[in-house]
Design an enzyme around this catalytic site. Structure first.
Site, PDB file in Angstrom:
ATOM      1  N   LEU A 108       1.325  11.360   0.118  1.00 39.21           N
ATOM      2  CA  LEU A 108       1.270  10.024   0.281  1.00 39.21           C
ATOM      3  C   LEU A 108      -0.353  10.088   0.476  1.00 39.21           C
ATOM      4  O   LEU A 108      -0.321  10.843   1.822  1.00 39.21           O
ATOM      5  CB  LEU A 108       1.886   9.321   0.317  1.00 39.21           C
ATOM      6  CG  LEU A 108       3.165   9.105  -0.130  1.00 39.21           C
ATOM      7  CD1 LEU A 108       4.479   8.148   0.234  1.00 39.21           C
ATOM      8  CD2 LEU A 108       3.324   9.105  -2.200  1.00 39.21           C
ATOM      9  N   ASP A 109      -0.638   9.421   0.255  1.00 42.35           N
ATOM     10  CA  ASP A 109      -1.923   9.490   1.075  1.00 42.35           C
ATOM     11  C   ASP A 109      -2.922   8.209   2.082  1.00 42.35           C
ATOM     12  O   ASP A 109      -1.343   7.840   2.372  1.00 42.35           O
ATOM     13  CB  ASP A 109      -3.378   8.687  -0.465  1.00 42.35           C
ATOM     14  CG  ASP A 109      -3.477   7.885  -0.550  1.00 42.35           C
ATOM     15  OD1 ASP A 109      -2.914   6.505  -0.677  1.00 42.35           O
ATOM     16  OD2 ASP A 109      -3.922   7.635  -1.909  1.00 42.35           O
ATOM     17  N   LEU A 110      -3.612   8.376   2.605  1.00 47.63           N
ATOM     18  CA  LEU A 110      -3.624   7.740   3.595  1.00 47.63           C
ATOM     19  C   LEU A 110      -3.576   5.922   3.857  1.00 47.63           C
ATOM     20  O   LEU A 110      -2.700   5.484   4.261  1.00 47.63           O
ATOM     21  CB  LEU A 110      -4.944   7.847   3.772  1.00 47.63           C
ATOM     22  CG  LEU A 110      -5.203   6.736   5.242  1.00 47.63           C
ATOM     23  CD1 LEU A 110      -5.174   7.041   6.898  1.00 47.63           C
ATOM     24  CD2 LEU A 110      -7.487   6.244   5.746  1.00 47.63           C
ATOM     25  N   SER A 112      -1.320   4.551   1.248  1.00 51.56           N
ATOM     26  CA  SER A 112      -0.425   4.769   0.682  1.00 51.56           C
ATOM     27  C   SER A 112       0.845   4.591   1.472  1.00 51.56           C
ATOM     28  O   SER A 112       0.692   5.282   2.471  1.00 51.56           O
ATOM     29  CB  SER A 112       0.280   6.139  -0.462  1.00 51.56           C
ATOM     30  OG  SER A 112      -0.909   5.545  -1.815  1.00 51.56           O
TER      31      SER A 112
END
Length: 260
Positions: A108-110, A112
């Site tokens: 999951l990106d920063l 999210s």
């Protein structure tokens, strides 16, 4: 004459230790970072048996523990990596003390948040990421802008944004208040930042993105920064070949850790 068992491929063995995925372990072998009984390993088809000593970067690696899997509620503001060159806080540094070395199933990106699966078994991580599982990943997405429900429905046929083709996405409008709306978004195979980019193609800005499920695993009532171990029998039910039949289950670890 009975043939001696030849053991397990070293890259797969390293994957089960949680040191790295099997693919990363093969790359580490190419880089000369793996030793077996004091000698550099030069081929991923090298087999190991009980009693062998494996070293990564000259540090001994313990034999694999039983396969374990955790559900983790990732807060926003953490990157899904073990070391970040920009010095940002990471998922793995935020975990409670006493956790074994784990890797994530996907990322999951920063910015999210939501469900992130963690495991001590790189081979299991690879299996859970395979598109062939056909597992649906569901998200709650808050967007800013005017939602065109017809264009939203058209995402189910696939879409192209900035020259990149994206697979089918099921997206539905849940609620709307002014210029803000909540959507439920489901996909089976996601590219990097796919939902954000596809929504941008619809002139919608994603202001919040929460993963609520990954295949059969649900975020449920986990609080931000909290994790809970999935029982071995549940893993066996979902992936019959993932665990040996005699794998024992330990009590679930559920420890609030308010990160971010």
């Amino acid at each position: 004459m009975t043939q001696e068992p030849r053991g397990e491929r070293i890259a797969k063995w390293l994957g089960r230790t949680g040191v790295a995925s099997r693919r990363d372990a093969e790359r580490m072998i190419e880089e000369g970072r793996i030793k077996l009984n004091g000698q550099p390993v030069t081929h991923p088809a090298t087999f190991i048996t009980d009693g062998d000593i494996v070293q990564v970067d000259n540090k001994p690696v313990s034999a694999p523990d039983r396969t374990r899997l955790w559900r983790y509620h990732k807060p926003d503001g953490l990157v899904t990596t073990h070391k970040d060159p920009e010095g940002r806080p990471t998922v793995f540094a935020s975990l409670p003390e006493g956790m074994p070395r784990v890797i994530s199933v996907g990322r999951l990106d920063l910015n999210s948040e939501g469900l992130l699966l963690l495991t001590n078994d790189g081979e299991l991580a690879r299996r859970l990421e395979l598109p062939s599982n056909g597992w649906i990943r569901r998200y709650r997405v808050r967007v800013f802008g005017v939602v065109d429900e017809a264009r939203l429905a058209s995402l189910a046929e696939g879409s192209v944004f900035e020259g990149v083709r994206y697979g089918p996405i099921e997206a539905a409008l849940d609620s709307r208040k002014g210029d803000n709306a909540w959507l439920t978004v489901s996909l089976r195979e996601g590219k990097n930042r796919e939902i954000r980019k596809v929504m941008m193609g619809l002139n919608l800005h994603v202001s919040r993105l929460i993963r609520t499920s990954y295949g059969p695993f649900q975020l449920g009532t986990l609080l931000r920064g909290e994790l809970e171990e999935v029982q071995s029998r549940v893993i066996r039910d979902q992936l019959p070949k993932a665990l040996p039949e005699k794998t024992g289950a330990r009590p679930a670890l559920r420890k609030p850790h308010h990160a971010g």
